[in-house]
Design a protein around this motif. Sequence first.
Motif, PDB file in Angstrom:
ATOM      1  N   ALA A   1       0.818  -1.210   0.000  1.00 34.99           N
ATOM      2  CA  ALA A   1       0.000   0.000   0.000  1.00 34.99           C
ATOM      3  C   ALA A   1       0.850   1.259   0.000  1.00 34.99           C
ATOM      4  CB  ALA A   1      -0.932   0.011   1.214  1.00 34.99           C
ATOM      5  N   ALA A   2       2.118   1.141   0.397  1.00 37.65           N
ATOM      6  CA  ALA A   2       3.029   2.282   0.418  1.00 37.65           C
ATOM      7  C   ALA A   2       3.904   2.340  -0.831  1.00 37.65           C
ATOM      8  CB  ALA A   2       3.912   2.227   1.655  1.00 37.65           C
ATOM      9  N   GLY A   3       3.623   1.492  -1.829  1.00 39.03           N
ATOM     10  CA  GLY A   3       4.361   1.555  -3.085  1.00 39.03           C
ATOM     11  C   GLY A   3       5.459   0.524  -3.235  1.00 39.03           C
ATOM     12  N   TYR A   4       5.551  -0.433  -2.320  1.00 43.06           N
ATOM     13  CA  TYR A   4       6.571  -1.470  -2.428  1.00 43.06           C
ATOM     14  C   TYR A   4       6.024  -2.678  -3.197  1.00 43.06           C
ATOM     15  CZ  TYR A   4       9.452   0.928   1.077  1.00 43.06           C
ATOM     16  OH  TYR A   4      10.221   1.842   1.747  1.00 43.06           O
ATOM     17  N   GLY A   5       6.920  -3.401  -3.857  1.00 40.11           N
ATOM     18  CA  GLY A   5       6.596  -4.707  -4.405  1.00 40.11           C
ATOM     19  C   GLY A   5       5.802  -4.734  -5.683  1.00 40.11           C
ATOM     20  N   TRP A   6       5.651  -3.610  -6.397  1.00 40.83           N
ATOM     21  CA  TRP A   6       4.881  -3.637  -7.637  1.00 40.83           C
ATOM     22  C   TRP A   6       5.821  -3.738  -8.838  1.00 40.83           C
ATOM     23  CZ3 TRP A   6       5.364   0.547 -11.101  1.00 40.83           C
ATOM     24  CH2 TRP A   6       6.005   1.675 -10.595  1.00 40.83           C
ATOM     25  N   PHE A   7       5.323  -4.350  -9.908  1.00 38.51           N
ATOM     26  CA  PHE A   7       6.134  -4.621 -11.095  1.00 38.51           C
ATOM     27  C   PHE A   7       5.571  -3.894 -12.307  1.00 38.51           C
ATOM     28  CE2 PHE A   7       7.421  -7.994  -8.334  1.00 38.51           C
ATOM     29  CZ  PHE A   7       8.691  -8.383  -8.751  1.00 38.51           C
ATOM     30  N   THR A   8       6.427  -3.707 -13.282  1.00 41.52           N
ATOM     31  CA  THR A   8       6.024  -3.124 -14.561  1.00 41.52           C
ATOM     32  C   THR A   8       6.293  -4.138 -15.656  1.00 41.52           C
ATOM     33  OG1 THR A   8       8.201  -2.126 -14.957  1.00 41.52           O
ATOM     34  CG2 THR A   8       6.575  -0.804 -13.783  1.00 41.52           C
ATOM     35  N   GLY A   9       5.474  -4.115 -16.680  1.00 43.32           N
ATOM     36  CA  GLY A   9       5.635  -5.021 -17.806  1.00 43.32           C
ATOM     37  C   GLY A   9       5.121  -4.379 -19.073  1.00 43.32           C
ATOM     38  N   GLN A  10       4.987  -5.192 -20.121  1.00 47.31           N
ATOM     39  CA  GLN A  10       4.533  -4.659 -21.402  1.00 47.31           C
ATOM     40  C   GLN A  10       3.097  -4.156 -21.330  1.00 47.31           C
ATOM     41  OE1 GLN A  10       5.184  -7.852 -24.169  1.00 47.31           O
ATOM     42  NE2 GLN A  10       7.392  -7.594 -24.197  1.00 47.31           N
ATOM     43  N   ASP A  11       2.290  -4.756 -20.433  1.00 39.82           N
ATOM     44  CA  ASP A  11       0.883  -4.380 -20.351  1.00 39.82           C
ATOM     45  C   ASP A  11       0.621  -3.269 -19.332  1.00 39.82           C
ATOM     46  OD1 ASP A  11       0.379  -6.392 -22.186  1.00 39.82           O
ATOM     47  OD2 ASP A  11       0.050  -7.899 -20.632  1.00 39.82           O
ATOM     48  N   SER A  12       1.673  -2.798 -18.670  1.00 41.70           N
ATOM     49  CA  SER A  12       1.478  -1.791 -17.630  1.00 41.70           C
ATOM     50  C   SER A  12       1.138  -0.434 -18.248  1.00 41.70           C
ATOM     51  CB  SER A  12       2.748  -1.665 -16.773  1.00 41.70           C
ATOM     52  OG  SER A  12       3.071  -2.899 -16.176  1.00 41.70           O
ATOM     53  N   ILE A  13       0.291   0.294 -17.561  1.00 42.91           N
ATOM     54  CA  ILE A  13      -0.077   1.650 -17.984  1.00 42.91           C
ATOM     55  C   ILE A  13       0.648   2.633 -17.079  1.00 42.91           C
ATOM     56  CG2 ILE A  13      -1.966   3.280 -18.279  1.00 42.91           C
ATOM     57  CD1 ILE A  13      -3.835   0.935 -18.707  1.00 42.91           C
ATOM     58  N   GLU A  14       1.545   3.403 -17.645  1.00 41.84           N
ATOM     59  CA  GLU A  14       2.357   4.316 -16.857  1.00 41.84           C
ATOM     60  C   GLU A  14       2.174   5.744 -17.352  1.00 41.84           C
ATOM     61  OE1 GLU A  14       6.402   3.063 -16.849  1.00 41.84           O
ATOM     62  OE2 GLU A  14       5.924   0.949 -16.535  1.00 41.84           O
ATOM     63  N   ASN A  15       2.042   6.644 -16.416  1.00 38.24           N
ATOM     64  CA  ASN A  15       1.973   8.071 -16.724  1.00 38.24           C
ATOM     65  C   ASN A  15       3.082   8.774 -15.948  1.00 38.24           C
ATOM     66  OD1 ASN A  15      -0.379   7.931 -18.368  1.00 38.24           O
ATOM     67  ND2 ASN A  15      -1.636   7.771 -16.527  1.00 38.24           N
ATOM     68  N   SER A  16       3.849   9.596 -16.627  1.00 37.93           N
ATOM     69  CA  SER A  16       4.947  10.311 -15.977  1.00 37.93           C
ATOM     70  C   SER A  16       4.701  11.807 -16.046  1.00 37.93           C
ATOM     71  CB  SER A  16       6.287   9.971 -16.649  1.00 37.93           C
ATOM     72  OG  SER A  16       6.269  10.341 -18.006  1.00 37.93           O
ATOM     73  N   VAL A  17       5.072  12.471 -14.983  1.00 41.04           N
ATOM     74  CA  VAL A  17       4.920  13.927 -14.888  1.00 41.04           C
ATOM     75  C   VAL A  17       6.256  14.510 -14.455  1.00 41.04           C
ATOM     76  CG1 VAL A  17       3.732  15.819 -13.735  1.00 41.04           C
ATOM     77  CG2 VAL A  17       2.483  13.724 -14.281  1.00 41.04           C
ATOM     78  N   LYS A  18       6.746  15.520 -15.155  1.00 45.00           N
ATOM     79  CA  LYS A  18       8.006  16.170 -14.811  1.00 45.00           C
ATOM     80  C   LYS A  18       7.730  17.427 -13.989  1.00 45.00           C
ATOM     81  CE  LYS A  18      10.733  14.552 -18.750  1.00 45.00           C
ATOM     82  NZ  LYS A  18      11.588  14.947 -19.911  1.00 45.00           N
ATOM     83  N   LEU A  19       8.380  17.513 -12.835  1.00 44.60           N
ATOM     84  CA  LEU A  19       8.238  18.661 -11.958  1.00 44.60           C
ATOM     85  C   LEU A  19       9.603  19.271 -11.688  1.00 44.60           C
ATOM     86  CD1 LEU A  19       5.716  17.191  -9.341  1.00 44.60           C
ATOM     87  CD2 LEU A  19       5.185  18.591 -11.341  1.00 44.60           C
ATOM     88  N   LYS A  20       9.625  20.563 -11.416  1.00 44.60           N
ATOM     89  CA  LYS A  20      10.862  21.271 -11.133  1.00 44.60           C
ATOM     90  C   LYS A  20      10.866  21.717  -9.676  1.00 44.60           C
ATOM     91  CE  LYS A  20      13.705  25.198 -12.611  1.00 44.60           C
ATOM     92  NZ  LYS A  20      13.809  26.354 -13.550  1.00 44.60           N
TER      93      LYS A  20
END
Length: 296
Positions: free
Chosen positions: A249-268
Amino acid sequence: MAQLIATFTDEIKTVLGTELQKLDSVSLRLEKFTFLGDNSKLQQINATCTKAARQKFPPTSLASTLTNKQNRSKQFILTLGGRMIVNHAGGILENAGLCLHRFFNYPMIPGSALKGIALHYAVHMWRNKLASPEDIVHIFGYPTNIRDFDATFCLDTNKRSDFSQAGNISFMQAIPADTNWRLVADVLTPHGENDYTNPVPNFFIAVEKEAKFSFTLFKLTKATDNDLNMAESFLRGALCENGVGAKTAAGYGWFTGQDSIENSVKLKLITPGFFGGANHKQPQDIDLRVPSLRGM
């Protein structure tokens, strides 16, 4: 209990030396022979991470050791998107355990843990009408601790034994796909419910993100190709959406793969930031950690 452990480690210290230089087993170092004297918990964890970095063995693919003449096994590789903790409560150090291979030192994920999270995800899919109860029973065996499953699949719980059966897919332990994995010291610092409580850092060991793990499924006698494909789908979904191990629940133990949906945001960053993990005094330990982002 503390006195017994201290006496035990004193005896081991006599045999192996004051710095445990003769002990090359990382799992033994972490689970049995950790010093409980003047050294801090963080120092012990860092010593284990250093030892692991020097004792890496190329893992052998489990699929290559299984009978593959009739395509009975399936293997896929996923990448850690966040740090991972498995067997957090094991070992001598409180809440600082990790599942390591007892001979080859690399981190592992037990097959029982993978089957458990895949079943949980399959039940979630069934509740959303995206999987049938028959498929779940055929792949995992009859789940006896899910009441709404009983109400749908077996209306009379007294006759549950008529439906009891073992699963037809074997979930093998997951192992690193290469030697590019790394163990790191991490920290949890609870602040309580106010701003004046003195926080006490709790250090623990974890597998660093971006490590690649190999997952292997194996068909048993009555399994079909459809069972194998659905089991892979359930396991992939569980790993990429829910994660595995402690503190998911705190963001540990998750994996990414070809089917994963990822959104990235760049902040300064426009004001000074005080970032850091367990080894915050080291210049390279300045990550803005996933648990911190989630907390904010």
